[in-house]
Design a protein around this motif. Structure first.
Motif, PDB file in Angstrom:
ATOM      1  N   ASP A  79       0.873  -1.170   0.000  1.00 37.45           N
ATOM      2  CA  ASP A  79       0.000   0.000   0.000  1.00 37.45           C
ATOM      3  C   ASP A  79       0.914   1.225   0.000  1.00 37.45           C
ATOM      4  OD1 ASP A  79      -1.604   2.229   0.870  1.00 37.45           O
ATOM      5  OD2 ASP A  79      -3.104   0.804   1.594  1.00 37.45           O
ATOM      6  N   VAL A  80       1.126   1.802  -1.168  1.00 38.26           N
ATOM      7  CA  VAL A  80       2.130   2.855  -1.331  1.00 38.26           C
ATOM      8  C   VAL A  80       1.807   4.080  -0.483  1.00 38.26           C
ATOM      9  CG1 VAL A  80       3.168   4.490  -2.960  1.00 38.26           C
ATOM     10  CG2 VAL A  80       2.920   2.083  -3.584  1.00 38.26           C
ATOM     11  N   ASP A  81       0.552   4.488  -0.443  1.00 31.56           N
ATOM     12  CA  ASP A  81       0.183   5.659   0.349  1.00 31.56           C
ATOM     13  C   ASP A  81       0.535   5.445   1.826  1.00 31.56           C
ATOM     14  OD1 ASP A  81      -1.342   8.263   0.836  1.00 31.56           O
ATOM     15  OD2 ASP A  81      -2.452   6.866   2.115  1.00 31.56           O
ATOM     16  N   LYS A  82       0.183   4.281   2.367  1.00 28.67           N
ATOM     17  CA  LYS A  82       0.478   4.021   3.780  1.00 28.67           C
ATOM     18  C   LYS A  82       1.972   3.869   4.020  1.00 28.67           C
ATOM     19  CE  LYS A  82      -4.059   2.141   4.852  1.00 28.67           C
ATOM     20  NZ  LYS A  82      -4.859   0.954   5.235  1.00 28.67           N
ATOM     21  N   TYR A  83       2.669   3.296   3.039  1.00 27.04           N
ATOM     22  CA  TYR A  83       4.120   3.178   3.182  1.00 27.04           C
ATOM     23  C   TYR A  83       4.769   4.567   3.221  1.00 27.04           C
ATOM     24  CZ  TYR A  83       8.960   1.840   2.491  1.00 27.04           C
ATOM     25  OH  TYR A  83      10.320   1.684   2.662  1.00 27.04           O
ATOM     26  N   LEU A  84       4.350   5.455   2.333  1.00 30.43           N
ATOM     27  CA  LEU A  84       4.924   6.804   2.311  1.00 30.43           C
ATOM     28  C   LEU A  84       4.583   7.572   3.584  1.00 30.43           C
ATOM     29  CD1 LEU A  84       4.319   7.836  -1.421  1.00 30.43           C
ATOM     30  CD2 LEU A  84       6.458   7.059  -0.362  1.00 30.43           C
ATOM     31  N   ARG A  85       3.405   7.313   4.145  1.00 31.11           N
ATOM     32  CA  ARG A  85       3.048   7.944   5.421  1.00 31.11           C
ATOM     33  C   ARG A  85       3.962   7.441   6.540  1.00 31.11           C
ATOM     34  NH1 ARG A  85      -1.669  10.839   5.438  1.00 31.11           N
ATOM     35  NH2 ARG A  85      -2.755  10.777   3.427  1.00 31.11           N
TER      36      ARG A  85
END
Length: 363
Positions: A210-216
């Motif tokens: 989950d790219v968004d959660k990883y970047l967060r």
């Protein structure tokens, strides 16, 4: 677990022979039997020391497994962290709460005051165990959770410890929950991170993380400045419904301007673009890099400000201060404790200036 005006009193009772056994070798993980009284209830527990280098500290940290009953408030296990090197005693909790604020799964935590056989042990941070009950409490899909136990959890095919090719793609991880068959998904994830062609990476990686959660999560590391956070101090959760991995932070006392020894850490010490393989590959993709920059700017406009954070800092400090005076390991440094709000405020101001200067690096 909401903060109350007073922190809870936890009372440990351990037989003298078991105390001797616990202290005989601090590196042994075998638990001893004990009793824990809290909220008027006496519970049978298994008790052991926890952590790695922190076991050498005079004030020990503990892992508690509930034995009778086998669960308490939906948990089968909790962690009591001494926060020995943090003059404020609040950085771990401040970090977990911050991660939650920016949309990252993070353990709940709250301060308690511990006694052992009637003797004060001081202020501790109770931290929720990241396991299947962590998922149940949040009504999240079943899945697997892997703890990053050492620097080999670097999302690379190369070992961070001996600088050679890993003999196993599971190196650096320990499965906390989930079937043994879940190991295959972790192996595939690590392999794909390192072998997807650059031309296909932007599309293909979305099948694994989950790219968004990883970047967060990366943003949380960047703002708190947890130097070890990129290759350690986290757990991987594979969502059983989506099949995607996301990251849960762990062990964040060396943050907000202080390092693992409690020394002041320079605000530019942790680079804006991090240093593990997955982060490097993601930020090599223009769309993900833009997404990351936008995320950093949004958090800097809302959560990572002195106005937003310092009231939280001061509320936590005010909560634990009366108990710090009773802590046998902290009572002689109350002046240092009282200066910690200013230390954290200065860190936030200097870190913001550093990040503002480096944002252009993400263009």
């Amino acid at each position: 677990m909401d903060e109350a005006e007073k922190i809870s009193q936890y009372k440990l009772f351990i037989k003298p022979n078991d105390v001797r056994e616990l202290r005989r070798d601090i590196w042994i993980d075998d638990p001893i039997p004990a009793q824990l009284t809290l909220e008027g209830k006496r519970l049978e527990i298994d008790l052991s020391y926890r952590g790695s280098h922190i076991r050498d500290f005079p004030k020990k940290s503990y892992q508690i497994s509930f034995y009778k009953p086998t669960k308490f408030k939906g948990a089968k296990q909790i962690h009591l962290n001494a926060e020995f090197k943090d003059p404020s005693l609040i950085r771990n909790k401040l970090s977990f709460d911050f991660f939650t604020e920016i949309g990252v799964l993070a353990p709940q935590s709250h301060h308690i005051f511990l006694t052992q056989n009637g003797k004060a042990e001081g202020v501790y941070l109770e931290i929720e165990s990241v396991d299947e009950n962590f998922l149940k409490r949040r009504s999240l899909p079943d899945g697997s959770i892997f703890y990053a136990v050492d620097g080999d959890a670097n999302f690379s095919l190369m070992s961070d410890l001996d600088k050679e090719t890993k003999k196993s793609l599971e190196l650096g991880y320990e499965r906390k929950c989930g079937a043994a068959t879940e190991d295959h998904y972790l192996q595939e994830f690590i392999y794909k991170i390192n072998t997807i062609r650059q031309s296909e990476f932007e599309k293909e990686i979305l099948n694994f993380v989950d790219v968004d959660k990883y970047l967060r999560w990366i943003a949380g590391i960047i703002f708190t400045s947890n130097y070890d956070g990129f290759v350690h101090n986290y757990a991987l959760y594979r969502n059983g419904d989506t099949g995607l991995f996301e990251v849960i932070p762990w062990d964040y006392d060396a943050t907000w301007g202080r390092d693992v020894n409690g020394k002041v850490m320079e605000a530019n010490y942790v680079p804006i673009d991090g240093f593990n393989t997955l982060t490097a590959r993601l930020l090599d993709v223009k769309s993900f890099r833009k997404q990351y920059r936008t995320l950093l700017e949004d958090i800097m406009n809302h959560q990572f400000t002195v106005d937003f954070m310092i009231p939280k800092v001061e509320n936590l400090l005010q909560l634990v201060r009366p108990y710090v005076l009773q802590d046998p390991y902290k009572k002689h440094t109350i002046g240092d404790f009282d200066r910690e709000s200013a230390v954290i405020a200065k860190y936030i101001e200097e870190r913001r200036r550093y990040l503002q200067r480096k944002l252009a690096k993400l263009d």
